[in-house]
Design an enzyme around this catalytic site. Sequence first.
Site, mmCIF file in Angstrom:
data_model
loop_
_atom_site.group_PDB
_atom_site.id
_atom_site.type_symbol
_atom_site.label_atom_id
_atom_site.label_comp_id
_atom_site.label_asym_id
_atom_site.label_seq_id
_atom_site.Cartn_x
_atom_site.Cartn_y
_atom_site.Cartn_z
ATOM 1 N N HIS A 1 0.853 -1.262 -0.136
ATOM 2 C CA HIS A 1 0.115 0.028 -0.171
ATOM 3 C C HIS A 1 0.858 1.419 0.030
ATOM 4 O O HIS A 1 0.502 2.338 -0.658
ATOM 5 C CB HIS A 1 -1.031 -0.139 1.206
ATOM 6 N N ARG B 1 -15.193 3.142 -4.253
ATOM 7 C CA ARG B 1 -14.964 2.009 -3.445
ATOM 8 C C ARG B 1 -15.179 2.442 -1.871
ATOM 9 O O ARG B 1 -14.350 3.338 -1.413
ATOM 10 C CB ARG B 1 -13.676 1.271 -3.673
ATOM 11 N N GLU C 1 -11.553 -10.158 -5.023
ATOM 12 C CA GLU C 1 -10.069 -10.145 -4.456
ATOM 13 C C GLU C 1 -9.609 -11.534 -3.487
ATOM 14 O O GLU C 1 -8.866 -11.394 -3.026
ATOM 15 C CB GLU C 1 -9.831 -8.985 -3.479
ATOM 16 N N CYS D 1 -8.518 -4.079 -11.888
ATOM 17 C CA CYS D 1 -7.841 -2.817 -11.317
ATOM 18 C C CYS D 1 -6.881 -3.209 -10.217
ATOM 19 O O CYS D 1 -6.434 -2.312 -9.517
ATOM 20 C CB CYS D 1 -8.983 -1.857 -10.347
#
Length: 767
Positions: free
Chosen positions: A375, A518, A617, A688
């Site tokens: 991240h 999201r 995911e 994505c």
Amino acid sequence: MSIERTRPPYGGHGERGVSVLLRRMHEAVAEEATAQERLDHLTRVIASHIVADVCSIYLRRPDDVLELYSTEGLNRAAVHQTRLNWGEGLVGVVAATQRPLVTADAPLHPSFVYKAETGEDPLHSFLGVPLIRSGKVLGVLVLQNKASRRYTDEEVEAAQAVALLLAEVAASGELLGKEETAAVGEMLHRPDRLEGAGLVPGVAMGKAAFHEPPTPRHKVFAVDVAAEAERLEGGLQSLRKSVDDMLADESLAGVSRDVLETYRLFAYDRGWKDRLRAAVFSGLTAESAVEQVKADNRARMSGARDPYLRERLHDLDDLAHRLLRHLGGDGDPRKRALPDEAIIVARMMGPAEILEYDRAKVKGLVLSEASATSHVAIVARALEIPLVAGVDDALERIFEGDEVVIDGETGVVHVRPTAEIIASYREKQELQSVRQASFVDERQLPSVTRDGIKIEIMMNAGLALDMPHLERTGAAGVGLFRTELQFLIGEQLPKVEAQMRLYREVLDRAGDNPVIFRTADLGGDKAAGYMTRRLEGNPAMGWRGLRMSVDRPGILRPQLRALLAAAAGRDLYIMFPMVTLAREIDAARAMLDREIEIARKRGNALPASIRIGAMIETPAAAWRLSEIAKKVDFLSVGGNDLAQFYFAADRESEMTQSRFDPIDPGFLSFLAMLFDQAAKAGKPLSYCGEQAADPLMAAALIGLGVRRFSIPATSVGPFRRMVRSLNAASLAAWVSARLADTSDATRLREDLEAFLRAEGADFPSRR
Ligand code: PEP
Ligand code: MG
């Protein structure tokens, strides 16, 4: 073995103890005499303590020649005469390899070089250890004996401990004359080149600023041992208190908490304290004792292959740095002023920590750890801050304030670069901006393959300041708006109004282009400072994403309310992250329905349309995609997480990421199965994950039939250019033939690249 346990090599007076050696070394250094006399005195002290027939000190000159500066035992006329090149003779080998060299019969060693002026003919045993400071070799300490014998490991370690002190003394300016100290300083501050992995492309230049501030300079030998012991005690206590305070801070979460728990264990560790005290009582300052024990740990553990041990070594290093800061009275490193152009250097950073810096000043990042899908890398990419990670010894080799140039494409870091290097990177920077400008020129061109297949390219975003990229890149909208970034930046949960303002601004700036919001994907390593969390062994597989949202209506419902209000009269796309089971969608949808009902009752204007999507995911969601598809309007594959769970490989860890390539027949056919289910369900699907920023992965996905992507803004231009050079039909045929051929699972990436090149596809090579 540490200094307090040093025992002399062959024939020594072991019982004299190290404090005597240190006291004598200190006396030698403090002596009112010429630098040469002090150095010779020091050499005599070491030789007599160790009872070696010969003790010599070679120092490295700025031209990398190793010059004999002092000797006890060799012909004195050789001092300043005997010189060895880097890698020449046993001394040169010690310097070049940065490792001790031990041999029972030096003249028989293949690298042995005879220097007549030293008169060393009858010497057989040889022990050479490098003097290392900040990862640089400053010289070599040599011990020799006439008799042929092999020094024991203990003796080698003892010599290393002495060499460490010598290196520290040489660099501190306490021993050498002005000129030599300057030469040593020059050595430490020479241009250096480090290599890591380029995770966010771009060239950045600036001054190194340590995320954790560096430690101040200090003296090596104690003047008053009792006072030093007291300082050490005080430093340890304030270190322990600060670690306790940090742990008591409820807002800490995830990885940082795990690290702190480990710190606490070490900070209270009796063995560590005992070793520090022993080093102080042997005559060192508290700071030198910390350096000594740190180097000792390094020597013992750095060869360890076990990642766990290597990780602990990092922890111990960090803790030692913290203790040094406490000893310097600066145990509370609060936010510091950054230079205007800063390259932040850190072992590791969380995504929120980057956001805390003044973005205008942060030009680049150098991290020891982080992977492309971590991240911290995603945030750096969103902010377009070039990032090089995996630079193991960044903290050792870069000094605060050094000039640094980083190349986020090749992963090269130049420290204290020469004017030529700076000039060539400026040129590269200019070329890049020309290239970027050419993408800007192409932003209106249709994103259609040579055989007429339209590929929709959307961009990822997370902050209002990402939105100008939409126009600059010509992206078809925002395919993934990571709303959690707003949650990560603030000191508290963002209020509904603040959320609404952000979403409205984003929609305004997007104009007619769709924005897929999201809902906050919190948890895992995306821990908001103000949220209390339980400790989890595997946060990536823990309480995060939709799981947390459905358990915490207090977070999701206000967010849905803000989204509904912001999109009044417009199209609203809401996407839920980390879906595992279809029923989680039901729970989220029920909350949305409830918010719609409340808004309606209050007479608030509602969006013109509301479409909801699920992020795929987890393998569980991929496997039962048809069930999930029934409950949503669109699907989006979060390839970063999906690959993490498919390969069971932590996306944050460079160690695991570098061994699994998503261009893998297994992963691609797994994706093919998933795309097939989405097509059967008649639901639109996008991809994505960050991996689609890799042109080869993107091409493989187009070959598998993906027609909509959401990628980092910086990748939109190159992606469009590649799309326009592809033939989708021949690519699909190639990919499906390769996936069907299970006899050849290797080299898929290389073969795909060769195929695309042969087809005339236009893309830059990345790996
Ligand atoms: C993903 O997992 O691929 C994704 C897009 O979500 P994030 O990277 O924010 O977890
Ligand atoms: Mg994800």
